[in-house]
Scaffold this motif. Sequence first.
Motif, PDB file in Angstrom:
ATOM      1  N   LEU A   1       0.815  -1.205   0.000  1.00 19.71           N
ATOM      2  CA  LEU A   1       0.000   0.000   0.000  1.00 19.71           C
ATOM      3  C   LEU A   1       0.853   1.261   0.000  1.00 19.71           C
ATOM      4  O   LEU A   1       2.015   1.246   0.387  1.00 19.71           O
ATOM      5  N   GLY A   2       0.236   2.361  -0.444  1.00 15.36           N
ATOM      6  CA  GLY A   2       0.924   3.650  -0.451  1.00 15.36           C
ATOM      7  C   GLY A   2       2.128   3.620  -1.373  1.00 15.36           C
ATOM      8  O   GLY A   2       2.049   3.201  -2.524  1.00 15.36           O
ATOM      9  N   ASP A   3       3.264   4.032  -0.846  1.00 17.63           N
ATOM     10  CA  ASP A   3       4.494   4.032  -1.636  1.00 17.63           C
ATOM     11  C   ASP A   3       5.206   2.690  -1.588  1.00 17.63           C
ATOM     12  O   ASP A   3       6.332   2.562  -2.036  1.00 17.63           O
ATOM     13  N   GLY A   4       4.549   1.674  -1.035  1.00 17.62           N
ATOM     14  CA  GLY A   4       5.137   0.346  -0.926  1.00 17.62           C
ATOM     15  C   GLY A   4       5.722   0.057   0.431  1.00 17.62           C
ATOM     16  O   GLY A   4       6.087  -1.076   0.733  1.00 17.62           O
ATOM     17  N   SER A   5       5.810   1.080   1.307  1.00 21.65           N
ATOM     18  CA  SER A   5       6.379   0.870   2.638  1.00 21.65           C
ATOM     19  C   SER A   5       5.374   0.235   3.600  1.00 21.65           C
ATOM     20  O   SER A   5       5.748  -0.235   4.674  1.00 21.65           O
ATOM     21  N   TRP A   6       4.084   0.232   3.223  1.00 23.35           N
ATOM     22  CA  TRP A   6       3.053  -0.433   4.016  1.00 23.35           C
ATOM     23  C   TRP A   6       2.723  -1.782   3.372  1.00 23.35           C
ATOM     24  O   TRP A   6       2.498  -1.864   2.166  1.00 23.35           O
ATOM     25  N   VAL A   7       2.688  -2.836   4.177  1.00 18.49           N
ATOM     26  CA  VAL A   7       2.338  -4.174   3.687  1.00 18.49           C
ATOM     27  C   VAL A   7       1.268  -4.751   4.601  1.00 18.49           C
ATOM     28  O   VAL A   7       1.425  -4.770   5.831  1.00 18.49           O
ATOM     29  N   PHE A   8       0.185  -5.233   3.992  1.00 15.28           N
ATOM     30  CA  PHE A   8      -0.918  -5.835   4.757  1.00 15.28           C
ATOM     31  C   PHE A   8      -1.076  -7.288   4.325  1.00 15.28           C
ATOM     32  O   PHE A   8      -1.251  -7.573   3.136  1.00 15.28           O
ATOM     33  N   ILE A   9      -1.005  -8.204   5.289  1.00 13.62           N
ATOM     34  CA  ILE A   9      -1.067  -9.637   5.001  1.00 13.62           C
ATOM     35  C   ILE A   9      -2.193 -10.268   5.808  1.00 13.62           C
ATOM     36  O   ILE A   9      -2.380  -9.970   6.986  1.00 13.62           O
ATOM     37  N   THR A  10      -2.930 -11.156   5.163  1.00 16.37           N
ATOM     38  CA  THR A  10      -3.959 -11.935   5.852  1.00 16.37           C
ATOM     39  C   THR A  10      -3.691 -13.421   5.645  1.00 16.37           C
ATOM     40  O   THR A  10      -3.293 -13.842   4.558  1.00 16.37           O
ATOM     41  N   ASN A  11      -3.904 -14.201   6.697  1.00 10.96           N
ATOM     42  CA  ASN A  11      -3.843 -15.663   6.634  1.00 10.96           C
ATOM     43  C   ASN A  11      -5.156 -16.221   7.171  1.00 10.96           C
ATOM     44  O   ASN A  11      -5.561 -15.896   8.292  1.00 10.96           O
ATOM     45  N   ILE A  12      -5.823 -17.041   6.377  1.00 12.08           N
ATOM     46  CA  ILE A  12      -7.011 -17.775   6.823  1.00 12.08           C
ATOM     47  C   ILE A  12      -6.611 -19.243   6.891  1.00 12.08           C
ATOM     48  O   ILE A  12      -6.205 -19.829   5.875  1.00 12.08           O
ATOM     49  N   ILE A  13      -6.743 -19.858   8.081  1.00  5.91           N
ATOM     50  CA  ILE A  13      -6.102 -21.149   8.337  1.00  5.91           C
ATOM     51  C   ILE A  13      -7.106 -22.195   8.804  1.00  5.91           C
ATOM     52  O   ILE A  13      -7.939 -21.930   9.669  1.00  5.91           O
ATOM     53  N   GLY A  14      -6.992 -23.394   8.236  1.00  5.17           N
ATOM     54  CA  GLY A  14      -7.675 -24.580   8.730  1.00  5.17           C
ATOM     55  C   GLY A  14      -6.614 -25.522   9.272  1.00  5.17           C
ATOM     56  O   GLY A  14      -5.715 -25.940   8.535  1.00  5.17           O
ATOM     57  N   ASP A  15      -6.687 -25.844  10.564  1.00 11.97           N
ATOM     58  CA  ASP A  15      -5.617 -26.603  11.220  1.00 11.97           C
ATOM     59  C   ASP A  15      -6.185 -27.857  11.883  1.00 11.97           C
ATOM     60  O   ASP A  15      -7.338 -27.883  12.307  1.00 11.97           O
ATOM     61  N   TYR A  16      -5.352 -28.889  11.993  1.00 16.64           N
ATOM     62  CA  TYR A  16      -5.748 -30.159  12.590  1.00 16.64           C
ATOM     63  C   TYR A  16      -7.047 -30.690  11.969  1.00 16.64           C
ATOM     64  O   TYR A  16      -7.940 -31.187  12.665  1.00 16.64           O
ATOM     65  N   ILE A  17      -7.138 -30.561  10.668  1.00 18.42           N
ATOM     66  CA  ILE A  17      -8.341 -30.983   9.944  1.00 18.42           C
ATOM     67  C   ILE A  17      -8.506 -32.498  10.028  1.00 18.42           C
ATOM     68  O   ILE A  17      -7.544 -33.248   9.863  1.00 18.42           O
ATOM     69  N   GLY A  18      -9.728 -32.947  10.280  1.00 20.14           N
ATOM     70  CA  GLY A  18     -10.012 -34.378  10.356  1.00 20.14           C
ATOM     71  C   GLY A  18      -9.836 -34.975  11.738  1.00 20.14           C
ATOM     72  O   GLY A  18     -10.146 -36.151  11.948  1.00 20.14           O
ATOM     73  N   THR A  19      -9.350 -34.176  12.709  1.00 13.66           N
ATOM     74  CA  THR A  19      -9.206 -34.671  14.077  1.00 13.66           C
ATOM     75  C   THR A  19     -10.485 -34.369  14.870  1.00 13.66           C
ATOM     76  O   THR A  19     -11.438 -33.779  14.348  1.00 13.66           O
ATOM     77  N   ASP A  20     -10.492 -34.745  16.143  1.00 16.50           N
ATOM     78  CA  ASP A  20     -11.660 -34.479  16.995  1.00 16.50           C
ATOM     79  C   ASP A  20     -11.821 -32.995  17.302  1.00 16.50           C
ATOM     80  O   ASP A  20     -12.914 -32.545  17.648  1.00 16.50           O
ATOM     81  N   PHE A  21     -10.723 -32.235  17.174  1.00 14.76           N
ATOM     82  CA  PHE A  21     -10.763 -30.808  17.505  1.00 14.76           C
ATOM     83  C   PHE A  21     -10.089 -29.976  16.415  1.00 14.76           C
ATOM     84  O   PHE A  21      -8.984 -29.452  16.623  1.00 14.76           O
ATOM     85  N   PRO A  22     -10.721 -29.849  15.269  1.00 15.77           N
ATOM     86  CA  PRO A  22     -10.145 -28.983  14.223  1.00 15.77           C
ATOM     87  C   PRO A  22     -10.129 -27.526  14.684  1.00 15.77           C
ATOM     88  O   PRO A  22     -10.963 -27.107  15.488  1.00 15.77           O
ATOM     89  N   SER A  23      -9.179 -26.766  14.158  1.00 17.83           N
ATOM     90  CA  SER A  23      -9.013 -25.368  14.547  1.00 17.83           C
ATOM     91  C   SER A  23      -9.099 -24.480  13.310  1.00 17.83           C
ATOM     92  O   SER A  23      -8.534 -24.812  12.263  1.00 17.83           O
ATOM     93  N   TYR A  24      -9.795 -23.348  13.452  1.00 21.00           N
ATOM     94  CA  TYR A  24      -9.940 -22.393  12.349  1.00 21.00           C
ATOM     95  C   TYR A  24      -9.464 -21.025  12.843  1.00 21.00           C
ATOM     96  O   TYR A  24     -10.000 -20.479  13.810  1.00 21.00           O
TER      97      TYR A  24
END
Length: 311
Positions: free
Chosen positions: A186-209
């Motif tokens: 963003l802007g002059d390139g000195s600003w960086v915005f990152i997003t991570n959407i995560i599915g973890d421990y998929i298929g176990t008794d306690f999956p995490s999002y």
Amino acid sequence: MFQIKTLVAAAFFSIPTIHYSQYTDQINSNRPGETMSAFAVGKSVIQLESGLYGIQEKHSIRNWDANGYGLDLTLRWGLFLEKLELIADLQYQYETFNPTIIYPDRSALKQTVLGAKYLIYDPFKNYEKKINVYSWKANRSFNWHQVIPAVSVFAGANLTFANNPYYFSEKGAISPKVMLITQNHLGDGSWVFITNIIGDYIGTDFPSYNYVLTLTKGFNDHWSGFIENQGIKSDFYSDAIVRGGAAYLLTNDMQIDASISGSLKTTPSLLYGGIGFSWRFDDNYREVRMDIDSGDSEKKAKKRAKKTKKG
């Protein structure tokens, strides 16, 4: 005279620009935040990111508190393609509890993840910002192209060993972990915005999002700072964590950092701070360049040159 200057400027800005690969002149570390960037380190580049941290926890309902320390270690390797990166992510943690009679001390690999990241869309590829030689104001206006993010995907596996005190089951397991990654400059390139959407421990008794949002600002050639928000949701453990910190570039291939994190809840409350170091080995890297305007490969460019000589 004005017309001549205008034509010269227009000719200068119309010269085909060169698009470089994901490799950058300076190390691009994921530390000290928890997000994974969309771009790979570059083909044949090896990058090590590690850190030490101290942790304090206190549970307001169960009436216990804990202190400990941990070690983070991430190995990133650009292999086969510029867009592809292999990743090994390890975290070891040791904790002592009070009262110890009810809650014994624990130590183990809290996290062992092996996987790969691939860039599926780069908004800067084949893109050239248009220059208006007649209007300084137009050239300084907001560039809507920067709203379009780079997009990557990550797929890997959690390796959990038997009798791991940080796991919700006494049995060992291998479970999938997937991630959608976006990154905006963003802007002059000195600003960086990152997003991570995560599915973890998929298929176990306690999956995490989970989700992680990171905003980074480069202050000068050496210093950068970040703020971050992470949300974790599962039936086994849920939390909301905020982070902040800074990084300092020692050389083009080395970086040090420091950060502090805290949770927004008290069951348990969490506070930890850490320092880290990132190092890049790029002696085997070979620069990849592409003509944006034509989109042709180097091989095609050589063929055109031969035809020109024959003509």
